[in-house]
Design an enzyme around this catalytic site. Structure first.
Site, PDB file in Angstrom:
ATOM      1  N   ILE A  51     -27.481  34.420  23.267  1.00  0.00           N
ATOM      2  CA  ILE A  51     -27.755  34.457  24.812  1.00  0.00           C
ATOM      3  C   ILE A  51     -27.098  35.612  25.248  1.00  0.00           C
ATOM      4  O   ILE A  51     -25.956  35.879  25.165  1.00  0.00           O
ATOM      5  CB  ILE A  51     -27.628  33.232  25.550  1.00  0.00           C
ATOM      6  CG1 ILE A  51     -28.470  32.260  25.183  1.00  0.00           C
ATOM      7  CG2 ILE A  51     -27.794  33.580  27.176  1.00  0.00           C
ATOM      8  CD1 ILE A  51     -29.969  32.385  25.465  1.00  0.00           C
ATOM      9  N   LYS A  52     -27.554  36.753  26.004  1.00  0.00           N
ATOM     10  CA  LYS A  52     -26.925  37.841  26.752  1.00  0.00           C
ATOM     11  C   LYS A  52     -27.089  37.467  28.103  1.00  0.00           C
ATOM     12  O   LYS A  52     -28.076  37.274  28.771  1.00  0.00           O
ATOM     13  CB  LYS A  52     -27.331  39.120  26.390  1.00  0.00           C
ATOM     14  CG  LYS A  52     -26.737  40.424  27.089  1.00  0.00           C
ATOM     15  CD  LYS A  52     -27.483  41.537  27.211  1.00  0.00           C
ATOM     16  CE  LYS A  52     -26.731  42.579  27.866  1.00  0.00           C
ATOM     17  NZ  LYS A  52     -27.327  43.976  28.194  1.00  0.00           N
ATOM     18  N   GLN A  53     -25.827  37.412  28.877  1.00  0.00           N
ATOM     19  CA  GLN A  53     -25.752  37.155  30.282  1.00  0.00           C
ATOM     20  C   GLN A  53     -24.745  37.881  30.930  1.00  0.00           C
ATOM     21  O   GLN A  53     -23.745  38.118  30.275  1.00  0.00           O
ATOM     22  CB  GLN A  53     -25.422  35.867  30.418  1.00  0.00           C
ATOM     23  CG  GLN A  53     -25.608  35.325  31.873  1.00  0.00           C
ATOM     24  CD  GLN A  53     -26.894  35.460  32.543  1.00  0.00           C
ATOM     25  OE1 GLN A  53     -27.037  36.451  33.188  1.00  0.00           O
ATOM     26  NE2 GLN A  53     -28.005  34.373  32.452  1.00  0.00           N
TER      27      GLN A  53
END
Length: 360
Positions: A241-243
């Site tokens: 996940i990129k956040q």
């Protein structure tokens, strides 16, 4: 500065007055709840999943490349800004990056685990570099040439095209909270399913997009809302996940108060028991929503500015101490001279290589 700190002086000095607080803080939620990064991460966390052996192989390849090889951490160069932000806005500060080969060269020289960019960039140089650094093809983009400008992630590439040019992973963005999010969720879910069938890793940019999220603060970077976006991302089997790094909290309450209507669902214990206003606690809540770290959380480095080295190291320290998996840094690196971009990447990587920067 406190004499109890034993981290490299460069990290400490870049953190400035925040150094002691960021490097010695004890998180509210225990690290014992988390699946933490480490050399055995794939064996420890992913082996019993439904991922095909080819996915596990490619996931291990990502974790086994570059300066952070076999640490459990990731340092990735993303360059998809030429689509939404326009090539001119992205590359005018450093025109060499109009040539896609230089994007790949930067990732290699900087010791990155992978390079994430467009089908066109990687397709232009795939035969020369696909075996030298892992490729991540970004499948969808938002473009701002259409008038009036609109904000919608649409597919620019197929999973099969990514596989054919030798990619080990695909990436996609969903604008959670937007009018188009339902369609995007379905499109990306199907793309990730196909990518897993072909043995590729899946990475999701879990971004928020709705004007209602901008109130007294910008709640696009609220821990509770970004955390839920992360949870939706792992639900469609994003492996990573990129956040964005969270900067505030209680976006649910702010939106409800501003609009005078009920919005979403939350629990008061999110704010009393699981988080504080400390950036490590806010980021740990993002990690919790990534199935307690089973899906690695990589935070974005943000736009380029005057204090890029300090901001990048600060983000890396927060991500690592919260239990995250690494950093994905674009404009801060490629919008400066090549050698400076390499040095900035290595300053970030030094945080993850430091045994003295520990999990909070």
């Amino acid at each position: 500065m406190a004499t109890t700190l034993s981290v490299p002086s460069s990290i400490e000095s870049l953190l400035g007055q925040e150094a002691e607080d960021l490097l010695t803080y004890k998180a509210k939620v225990s690290k014992d709840l988390l699946h933490l990064p480490g050399p055995d991460f794939v064996d420890r966390v992913w082996v019993n999943s439904d991922r095909h052996p080819q996915v596990l192989r490619n996931l291990q390849l990502l974790y086994s490349t570059g300066r952070l090889a076999n640490t459990g951490y990731l340092s990735i160069l993303p360059v998809d800004q030429g689509i939404e932000h326009s090539a001119g806005a992205s590359f005018a500060p450093n025109p060499m990056y109009f040539d896609p080969e230089n994007i790949v060269k930067l990732a290699i020289a900087a010791g990155c685990n992978a390079v994430a960019t467009t089908l066109g960039v990687l397709g232009a140089v795939s035969r020369k570099y696909a075996h030298k650094i892992p490729f991540i093809v970004k499948l969808n983009h938002n473009e701002l040439l259409t008038y009036p400008n609109q904000f919608d992630q649409i597919m620019f590439a197929s999973v099969e095209q990514a596989w054919n040019l030798g990619a080990v992973a695909v990436g996609a963005t969903i604008y959670f909270g937007s009018e188009q999010s339902s369609r995007q969720i379905q499109e990306v879910s199907q793309a990730f399913k196909r990518a897993h069938e072909l043995g590729m890793v899946t990475i999701l940019w879990c971004y928020l997009r709705n004007s209602a999220f901008k109130q007294d603060k910008d709640y696009h970077i609220a821990a509770d809302l970004t955390g839920q976006a992360n949870h939706l991302g792992v639900t469609i089997e994003a492996d990573i996940i990129k956040q964005k790094l969270p900067e505030n909290n209680n976006g649910y309450g702010a939106v409800a108060q501003a609009t005078g209507t009920s919005y979403g669902k939350t629990d008061k214990r999110v704010y009393s028991d699981l988080t504080t206003d400390h950036p490590i606690d806010l980021t740990r809540y993002q990690v919790l929503n990534c199935y307690c770290g089973r899906a690695g959380l990589i935070n974005s480095g943000g736009a380029s500015g005057k204090n890029d080295f300090a901001e990048a190291v600060r983000t890396a320290v927060i991500n690592k101490r919260a239990g995250g998996t690494g950093l994905i840094s674009g404009r801060k690196t490629f919008q400066r001279p090549f050698e400076e971009g390499v040095k900035l990447f290595q300053a970030i990587q030094d945080v993850y290589l430091s045994k003295d920067v520990t999990i909070a």
